[in-house]
Design an enzyme around this catalytic site. Structure first.
Site, short mmCIF file in Angstrom:
data_model
loop_
_atom_site.label_atom_id
_atom_site.label_comp_id
_atom_site.label_asym_id
_atom_site.label_seq_id
_atom_site.Cartn_x
_atom_site.Cartn_y
_atom_site.Cartn_z
CB VAL A 41 5.42 32.29 62.91
CG1 VAL A 41 3.84 31.10 62.91
CG2 VAL A 41 4.37 33.27 63.88
CG HIS A 63 42.88 9.27 64.98
ND1 HIS A 63 42.15 8.83 64.13
CD2 HIS A 63 43.58 7.73 65.38
CE1 HIS A 63 42.12 7.71 64.64
NE2 HIS A 63 42.21 7.06 64.87
CB ALA A 66 10.09 24.07 59.68
P1 AMP Z 1 12.49 31.24 62.84
O1 AMP Z 1 11.76 33.12 61.91
O2 AMP Z 1 13.15 30.97 62.15
O3 AMP Z 1 11.14 31.32 64.03
O4 AMP Z 1 11.18 30.77 61.40
C1 AMP Z 1 9.46 30.47 61.21
C2 AMP Z 1 8.52 29.83 60.71
O5 AMP Z 1 7.52 30.65 60.37
C3 AMP Z 1 9.34 30.67 58.95
O6 AMP Z 1 9.84 29.40 58.71
C4 AMP Z 1 8.13 30.84 58.25
O7 AMP Z 1 8.29 30.63 57.09
C5 AMP Z 1 6.72 30.06 59.08
N1 AMP Z 1 5.52 30.64 59.29
C6 AMP Z 1 4.97 31.89 59.98
N2 AMP Z 1 3.94 32.14 59.06
C7 AMP Z 1 3.21 30.81 59.16
C8 AMP Z 1 1.93 30.81 58.57
N3 AMP Z 1 0.63 30.58 58.99
N4 AMP Z 1 1.98 28.81 58.52
C9 AMP Z 1 3.23 28.04 58.80
N5 AMP Z 1 4.13 28.76 58.81
C10 AMP Z 1 4.68 30.00 59.17
#
Ligand code: AMP
Ligand code: FAD
Length: 483
Positions: free
Chosen positions: A282, A456, A189
């Site tokens: 991720v 405005h 997320a």
């Molecule tokens: P970003 O680096 O902002 O693109 O976010 C990537 C997100 O993926 C991070 O919040 C991680 O915590 C999440 N993440 C990484 N590995 C996993 C996993 N195995 N399952 C669920 N979420 C994950």
């Protein structure tokens, strides 16, 4: 073709192509090496951002937002449009056209500025030499007084969900679905997961976002994160925090395939859920594969980023590195500004970048945008601050546009009133945040913004009112502070 240059840039993304153009503008003889080939094997400039990142994702976000508005948000204006349908192929083709236009635009800019383009792979050798391997395999050795590494980043793969055909995809695959998946899983997320999840949710997918961390958007100001969580829930984005994906299996279902994902939920229980497509979002990692000879002398840090100082100098004199391959946020505008700074330094100018003033945006609807410190950071650092907040629900312009979700929050130093951070969730947040960025660059106080005249009615007035609210003087909400 010449093989000697003042500057050679390896990588033609928003870091590299901007650095190359700026260096050429400074009168330096400049070359840029880029290896990207499109689906038809045609060389392309623009890197991740233009080809498979910022621009294509925003094209799909805009199309899907218009579709969603036509379906759900026109009635209130008295507009009835009958049955609204979406041709996903047309939407994706439009996105591809925009990418074509912009990437060939960079080719034009290179020509106009006199940047020599090398199409193929660049590898930094010792003694400021660069090995260039053209797409046809021809190898040439180039040399330059200064070299800028700008080789960017690639998606992180996780063993529990390896990329598989067009069913388990990364950001690239998620931009090219030709039909709306009924059930869509998103792992992560973060910015990319939320943006791509939003696109397909608006088009009708049942989207489940699995996020390993317990806290939603942990890097954002938590006020904003909470508000975003509530709004995304109403948009049927099913975001499950504390859900760590541990496995996935692609299974045949009649003529089609589906993917069963295994994850541990927040209580540590194993759960399974089946999707038609799975987007793995991720995070991204720096990409230096094949770009540094063993004796290049360039050092990487423990996470694989090229090690640089504040002005992007690597461990080798005359070799700089910028953008996603170095520390700092992985953002196109950060990469570009580092490119400008480095080109200026090479040209003999004094240049530096203010890393405390880089805006971040998540292009969902409403948008999330911020700059500077969050409240949780200020508390952790023991900095005393004042907060002023103004909701879009109290903005006449937002009401007229029927877009009243969210708020602007300004954080200012309690003693000096200097703005320390600004956090916005709302329509146009990505554009509004520029006002706070400029104010912070100029070292403004909240009062400086409060004393400024805003047109405005505009949504910008919410920034004005939030600045007034810092001292309890917002006009259009009750916010009197005790004296
Ligand atoms: P970003 O680096 O902002 O693109 O976010 C990537 C997100 O993926 C991070 O919040 C991680 O915590 C999440 N993440 C990484 N590995 C996993 C996993 N195995 N399952 C669920 N979420 C994950
Ligand atoms: P890149 O854009 O990755 O460019 C590096 C280039 O170097 C590539 O073209 C690569 O082919 C080339 N290269 C690599 N090695 C070699 C070599 N040895 N020889 C020759 N060429 C080489 N950022 C934002 O600011 N706003 C957004 O809205 C946004 N949205 C995004 C959405 C998605 C889906 C994704 C994936 C990313 C998004 N980003 C966004 C991040 C942004 O794309 C990156 O931060 C930015 O592209 C980094 O620029 P860069 O020049 O460092 O690297």
């Amino acid at each position: 073709m010449s093989t000697k240059f003042d500057v050679i840039v390896i990588g033609g993304g928003p870091g590299g192509y901007v650095a190359a153009i700026r260096a050429a503008q400074m009168g330096l003889k400049t070359a840029c090496i880029e290896k990207w080939l499109d689906k038809e094997n045609k060389p392309r400039l623009g890197g991740t951002c233009l080809n498979v990142g910022c621009i294509p994702s925003k094209a799909l976000l805009d199309s899907s937002h218009k579709y969603h508005d036509a379906k759900e948000a026109y009635d209130v204006h008295g507009i009835s449009v009958g049955k609204v349908t979406m041709d996903v192929g047309t939407m994706v083709d439009r996105k591809d056209k925009i990418v074509d236009q912009l990437t060939s635009g960079i080719t034009g800019l290179f020509k106009a500025n006199g940047v020599t383009s090398f199409e193929g792979m660049g590898k930094l050798l010792a003694n400021k030499k660069v090995e260039f391997t053209a797409h046809d395999g021809t190898v040439t050795t180039l040399e330059a007084e200064n070299i800028i590494l700008a080789t960017g980043s690639v998606p992180v793969n996780i063993p529990p969900a390896p990329r598989t055909g067009d069913i388990i995809v990364d950001n690239e695959g998620a931009l090219d679905f030709r039909e709306v998946p009924k059930r869509l899983g998103v792992i992560g997320a973060g910015v990319i997961g939320l943006e791509l999840g939003s696109v397909w949710a608006r088009l009708g997918s049942e989207v489940v976002v699995l996020e390993a961390q317990d806290q939603f958007l942990s890097l954002c100001d938590q006020d904003i994160a909470k508000e975003a969580g509530k709004i995304f829930k109403k948009q049927h984005l099913d975001i499950r925090v504390g859900a760590r994906v541990t496995g996935s299996e692609v299974k045949k279902k009649g003529k089609k395939e589906e993917v069963e994902v295994t994850f541990l939920n927040a209580q540590g229980e194993e759960q399974k859920q089946t999707f038609d497509k799975l987007i793995v979002a991720v995070g991204r990692k720096p990409f230096t594969d094949g770009c540094l000879a063993a004796d290049s002398g360039v050092k990487l840090d423990e996470r694989g980023f090229v090690f640089v100082d504040e002005q992007c100098r690597t461990s080798v004199p005359g070799v700089f590195a910028i953008g996603d391959i170095v520390r700092g946020p992985m953002l196109a505008h950060k990469a570009s500004e580092e490119g400008v700074m480095v080109a200026d330094i090479i040209a003999g100018h004094k240049a530096q970048m203010n890393y405390d003033c880089i805006p971040s945006v998540i292009y969902t609807h409403p948008e999330l945008a911020w700059v500077g410190k969050t409240e949780q950071e200020l508390k952790a650092e023991g900095i005393k601050y004042k907060a002023g907040k103004f909701p879009f629900a109290a903005s006449g312009r937002a009401m007229a546009a029927n877009d009243t979700d969210g708020f602007v929050k300004i954080l200012a130093d309690e003693a000096t009133d200097r703005i320390l951070g600004c956090h916005i969730i709302g329509g146009h947040a990505a554009d509004l945040i520029a006002q706070a960025v400029i104010a912070m660059e100029f070292g403004s106080t909240a009062e400086d913004i409060a004393l400024t005249v805003f047109a405005h009615p505009t949504v910008s007035e919410a920034v004005h009112e939030a600045a007034l609210a810092v001292d309890g003087h917002a006009i259009h909400i009750a916010n009197r502070k005790k004296r």
